[in-house]
Design a protein around this motif. Structure first.
Motif, PDB file in Angstrom:
ATOM      1  N   ALA A  44       0.837  -1.205   0.000  1.00 12.19           N
ATOM      2  CA  ALA A  44       0.000   0.000   0.000  1.00 12.19           C
ATOM      3  C   ALA A  44       0.867   1.249   0.000  1.00 12.19           C
ATOM      4  O   ALA A  44       1.890   1.316   0.664  1.00 12.19           O
ATOM      5  CB  ALA A  44      -0.915   0.004   1.221  1.00 12.19           C
ATOM      6  N   LYS A  45       0.448   2.224  -0.760  1.00 13.23           N
ATOM      7  CA  LYS A  45       1.148   3.508  -0.828  1.00 13.23           C
ATOM      8  C   LYS A  45       0.464   4.563   0.041  1.00 13.23           C
ATOM      9  O   LYS A  45       0.996   5.655   0.221  1.00 13.23           O
ATOM     10  CB  LYS A  45       1.204   4.007  -2.277  1.00 13.23           C
ATOM     11  CG  LYS A  45       1.948   3.075  -3.209  1.00 13.23           C
ATOM     12  CD  LYS A  45       3.400   2.979  -2.832  1.00 13.23           C
ATOM     13  CE  LYS A  45       4.130   2.046  -3.791  1.00 13.23           C
ATOM     14  NZ  LYS A  45       5.356   1.531  -3.223  1.00 13.23           N
ATOM     15  N   ALA A  46      -0.733   4.250   0.548  1.00 13.07           N
ATOM     16  CA  ALA A  46      -1.492   5.219   1.338  1.00 13.07           C
ATOM     17  C   ALA A  46      -2.176   4.529   2.515  1.00 13.07           C
ATOM     18  O   ALA A  46      -2.397   3.323   2.506  1.00 13.07           O
ATOM     19  CB  ALA A  46      -2.535   5.897   0.453  1.00 13.07           C
ATOM     20  N   LEU A 117       3.528   5.894   1.811  1.00 12.06           N
ATOM     21  CA  LEU A 117       3.961   5.149   2.993  1.00 12.06           C
ATOM     22  C   LEU A 117       5.365   4.585   2.784  1.00 12.06           C
ATOM     23  O   LEU A 117       5.671   4.023   1.728  1.00 12.06           O
ATOM     24  CB  LEU A 117       3.002   3.995   3.300  1.00 12.06           C
ATOM     25  CG  LEU A 117       1.663   4.360   3.926  1.00 12.06           C
ATOM     26  CD1 LEU A 117       0.760   3.137   4.008  1.00 12.06           C
ATOM     27  CD2 LEU A 117       1.845   4.988   5.300  1.00 12.06           C
ATOM     28  N   LYS A 118       6.205   4.716   3.799  1.00 10.16           N
ATOM     29  CA  LYS A 118       7.575   4.211   3.724  1.00 10.16           C
ATOM     30  C   LYS A 118       7.640   2.720   4.041  1.00 10.16           C
ATOM     31  O   LYS A 118       8.587   2.035   3.663  1.00 10.16           O
ATOM     32  CB  LYS A 118       8.465   5.009   4.668  1.00 10.16           C
ATOM     33  CG  LYS A 118       8.542   6.485   4.261  1.00 10.16           C
ATOM     34  CD  LYS A 118       9.332   7.289   5.259  1.00 10.16           C
ATOM     35  CE  LYS A 118       9.344   8.761   4.862  1.00 10.16           C
ATOM     36  NZ  LYS A 118      10.013   9.587   5.869  1.00 10.16           N
ATOM     37  N   ALA A 119       6.630   2.217   4.739  1.00 16.63           N
ATOM     38  CA  ALA A 119       6.510   0.800   5.097  1.00 16.63           C
ATOM     39  C   ALA A 119       5.046   0.558   5.435  1.00 16.63           C
ATOM     40  O   ALA A 119       4.315   1.500   5.763  1.00 16.63           O
ATOM     41  CB  ALA A 119       7.389   0.475   6.301  1.00 16.63           C
ATOM     42  N   PRO A 120       4.600  -0.691   5.352  1.00 20.93           N
ATOM     43  CA  PRO A 120       3.203  -0.957   5.711  1.00 20.93           C
ATOM     44  C   PRO A 120       2.949  -0.683   7.195  1.00 20.93           C
ATOM     45  O   PRO A 120       3.853  -0.793   8.012  1.00 20.93           O
ATOM     46  CB  PRO A 120       3.017  -2.441   5.395  1.00 20.93           C
ATOM     47  CG  PRO A 120       4.361  -2.990   5.116  1.00 20.93           C
ATOM     48  CD  PRO A 120       5.313  -1.875   4.935  1.00 20.93           C
ATOM     49  N   ILE A 121       1.729  -0.318   7.506  1.00 20.61           N
ATOM     50  CA  ILE A 121       1.308  -0.172   8.903  1.00 20.61           C
ATOM     51  C   ILE A 121       0.824  -1.554   9.343  1.00 20.61           C
ATOM     52  O   ILE A 121      -0.013  -2.160   8.677  1.00 20.61           O
ATOM     53  CB  ILE A 121       0.179   0.867   9.042  1.00 20.61           C
ATOM     54  CG1 ILE A 121       0.659   2.241   8.561  1.00 20.61           C
ATOM     55  CG2 ILE A 121      -0.311   0.935  10.481  1.00 20.61           C
ATOM     56  CD1 ILE A 121      -0.449   3.281   8.455  1.00 20.61           C
TER      57      ILE A 121
END
Length: 158
Positions: A44-46, A117-121
């Motif tokens: 995901a990017k957002a 996003l730099k990494a997934p949440i």
């Protein structure tokens, strides 16, 4: 060295009420509750984050922005359906919280938007976000991540 360590500990403890994972955070006339985000898929990017803001004062305040190290850009967004089409856009001018009123940032409505996003949440992770208010200033909070697609915060079901 011990004096410096004690000073760092006192500073950390004095900031704890603002940044700790709490059901509610108060700053000035504002009360923040239902503070949460949700996990994202691997690529995901957002992502989004949510909070309810209650103004217990006599003067309006405005949520003008947000910041977080987890994304390249963090903004306050509005989501709405117009003519059967879902629209999402940055909320220009911020989100006004009138005296004696509450505004809920929630899925499908107003929300904090993480873009790039730099990494997934990950579920259970604590995401650090600074909410930026016109009058109350910068308010750091830690948002617990609920499962992917959650409609409510994970701790609401306790």
């Amino acid at each position: 060295m011990a004096k410096l360590a004690r000073l760092a500990l006192m500073l950390t403890l004095s900031l704890a009420p603002l940044s700790a994972n709490a059901e509610m955070v108060s700053v000035g006339d504002l009360e923040l509750s239902k503070i949460w985000t949700r996990a994202t898929p691997l690529n995901a990017k957002a992502g989004g984050a949510y909070v309810t803001i209650t103004n217990k004062g006599e003067t309006a305040d405005t949520l003008v922005g947000a910041a977080s190290d987890i994304a390249k850009k963090t903004e306050i967004h509005e989501m709405a359906v117009k003519d059967g089409v879902m629209l999402m856009r940055k909320l220009e001018g911020g989100l006004v919280i009138e005296p004696g009123q509450s505004v809920e940032l929630k899925p499908g409505s107003f929300h904090v938007m993480f873009m790039g996003l730099k990494a997934p949440i990950k579920k259970g992770e604590m995401v650090e976000v600074t909410l930026q208010f016109e009058n109350a200033g910068d308010v750091p909070v830690k948002m617990p991540a609920a499962k992917i697609g959650a409609k409510t915060p994970a701790h609401a079901k306790h």
